[in-house]
Enzyme design. Structure first.
Site, PDB file in Angstrom:
ATOM      1  N   HIS A   7       8.476   6.333  -2.990  1.00  0.00           N
ATOM      2  CA  HIS A   7       8.289   5.058  -2.778  1.00  0.00           C
ATOM      3  C   HIS A   7       7.501   5.018  -1.242  1.00  0.00           C
ATOM      4  O   HIS A   7       6.690   3.793  -1.510  1.00  0.00           O
ATOM      5  CB  HIS A   7       9.619   4.559  -2.399  1.00  0.00           C
ATOM      6  N   SER A   8       7.239   5.633  -0.162  1.00  0.00           N
ATOM      7  CA  SER A   8       6.185   5.726   0.419  1.00  0.00           C
ATOM      8  C   SER A   8       5.038   5.971   0.737  1.00  0.00           C
ATOM      9  O   SER A   8       4.085   5.213   0.991  1.00  0.00           O
ATOM     10  CB  SER A   8       6.787   6.881   2.040  1.00  0.00           C
TER      11      SER A   8
END
Length: 494
Positions: free
Chosen positions: A168-169
């Site tokens: 998700h980063s």
């Protein structure tokens, strides 16, 4: 043990101070605060998208397609690097992508493949088990944080399936979905990018010249937004300290973020949802909130012998991207020519309460959902939480901000999102897509509900902790049933 494993998995490979000065400082772009949040063990979030295909894609064909598209994107061709000075300020550093490290074709036994050919439900279960097992196979931090697993097995809806996993980063869900769609082409014209439904715009009355009524309208609108923001901001802050959802059978327990999730999905009719939307004069998102409220009411009522208590507090934490998402064309241009389209996580939070209750008229779930959503639309809550998080990071440090964020999210019952997909059939690496089913794991909640439109279908995807929700297919049944009874009531009422 799992906590230590998560910390080890998230820590980027260190480099020497001299190399850092030459590379990270000159080439690397710092991670945004949201991206740094997703590096923390408590929020080690991975986006998982299950893709159904109409035909098999060979490894060489898959790698060739990815090399020409996704592997050219800055985030998908960079690693997160931290220097040895102890500053803990990671940066994106470009690297050479070896697609052999990212494209995986697991061996599937002939017996399993044959059984799935005779009974596609076997294939469905295999995909569920395989996807849940990815939790125990962490991404390698020395490579760009994504991989694609191609499962050559027939399911009830597709000839074969791919599981796309992205940390998700790398970006928020909507931006990443837009990026993926920029890698696809219409099957009717493989030179054309897919098209998305036009965003609904609020109508504005034409104004000629100055009018006192116009000024009063502006003042009134500002006051409404300011009041709603004040109320929502108070509730948001209270959720970090004492305001928690009602303890029900869908709410996660401590450590839920460190447990694997099971992903299940069901296809609904987008035309049915549109019929309800048109009859009720609302948006598709309003309908989905109402349908979800009705389904949760039906599901939870079984825990109370069919009689729901009054004033149940069931909320969802919504991530809102403050930065406008680049369009599909801009992202396609970025991968083709290396354009400078804006990218990155710049997100605020919103807390949305679902009206979980007993309603004699099924349409009341839509009406009550519309009222809740309307107040959120007339609020700057997401902007408030985004700015507040930046101030907290600056004044109190990143660890304090992470703890507060974790307390807020874990005080709510579930995650919820609705993502718009293409209106026409698209293909990826030469194979037509049958469905797109996105979800996520690694956050402190036991239930996540995603809706994804594609063609005339709406895919609902659940990610559940089976220790909390052992019967996710029953909840899917409740969602399908709720949509049907609301549709039937619309036919009778209008």
């Amino acid at each position: 043990m799992r906590n230590r494993l998560a910390v080890k998995m998230l820590r980027p490979p260190p480099i020497s101070p001299m190399t850092a000065a030459a590379t990270a400082e000159e080439e690397g772009e710092p991670l945004s605060p949201a991206a740094r949040l997703f590096r923390q063990p408590q929020f080690n979030c991975h986006i998982v998208t299950i893709l159904g295909f109409g035909k098999f894609i060979g490894a060489d064909e898959m790698k060739s397609g990815l090399e020409a598209t996704l592997a050219r994107h800055p985030r998908f061709s960079s690693v997160q690097v931290t220097d040895l000075s102890g500053s803990d300020k990671p940066r994106w550093v470009p690297t050479k992508v070896n697609l052999d490290d990212h494209v995986i074709y697991p061996d599937i036994s002939d017996a399993t493949t044959a059984a799935a050919a005779d009974d596609p439900v076997v294939g469905d279960r295999f995909v569920e088990d395989y996807t849940a097992g990815l939790f125990h196979s962490p991404l390698n931090p020395s490579h760009p944080l994504w991989d694609l697993h191609f499962l050559a097995i027939r399911t009830s809806e597709a000839t074969c399936v791919a599981v796309f996993r992205i940390h998700h980063s790398l970006g928020d869900g909507i931006s990443l979905m837009s990026l993926f769609l920029a890698c696809t082409r219409r099957t009717s014209d493989y030179e054309s990018l897919p098209s998305l439904p036009a965003a609904r715009r609020r109508s504005a009355a034409a104004v000629s010249g100055f009018s006192p009524w116009v000024l009063l309208s502006w003042i009134w609108t500002f006051l409404v937004y300011a009041w709603n923001t004040l109320v929502h901001a108070f509730l948001f802050v209270a959720s970090a300290f004492f305001l928690k959802d009602t303890r029900t059978r869908i709410m996660g327990s401590e450590g839920v973020e460190f447990r694997p999730k099971r992903f299940v999905h069901r296809t609904l009719s987008l035309d049915d949802i549109k019929d309800i939307k048109n009859a009720m004069g609302c948006t598709i998102n309003d309908v989905l909130v109402g349908v979800t409220s009705a389904a949760l009411s039906r599901y939870l009522s079984r825990s109370y012998d069919g009689i729901l208590p009054k004033n149940l507090r069931i909320r969802t934490s919504l991530l809102v991207n403050i930065r406008p998402t680049p369009g599909i064309n801009a992202l396609a241009e970025m991968m083709r020519k290396g354009s400078g389209a804006k990218w990155g996580n710049q997100m605020g939070y919103m807390l949305l309460r679902f009206p979980v209750m007993e309603c004699e008229d099924p349409l009341d779930y839509i009406r009550k959902g519309m009222a809740v959503v309307e107040k959120k639309k007339k609020s700057w809550e997401a902007i408030f939480t985004y700015i507040s998080s930046l101030l907290i990071v600056k004044a109190l440090g990143f660890k304090v901000a992470t703890v507060l964020c974790h307390r807020i999210v874990s005080s709510t019952s579930l995650s919820f999102s609705n993502i718009v997909g293409p209106m026409e059939e698209v293909g990826f690496c030469g194979s037509p897509l049958v469905y797109i089913a996105p979800s996520v794991y690694g956050h402190p909640q036991a239930l996540t509900i995603h809706f994804q439109s594609y063609l005339n279908k709406m895919k609902v995807v659940l990610a559940v902790d089976e220790l909390v929700i052992p019967d996710p297919h029953m909840l899917l049944d409740d969602i399908s049933h709720s949509l049907q009874i609301i549709k039937d009531q619309v036919a009778v009422t209008f």
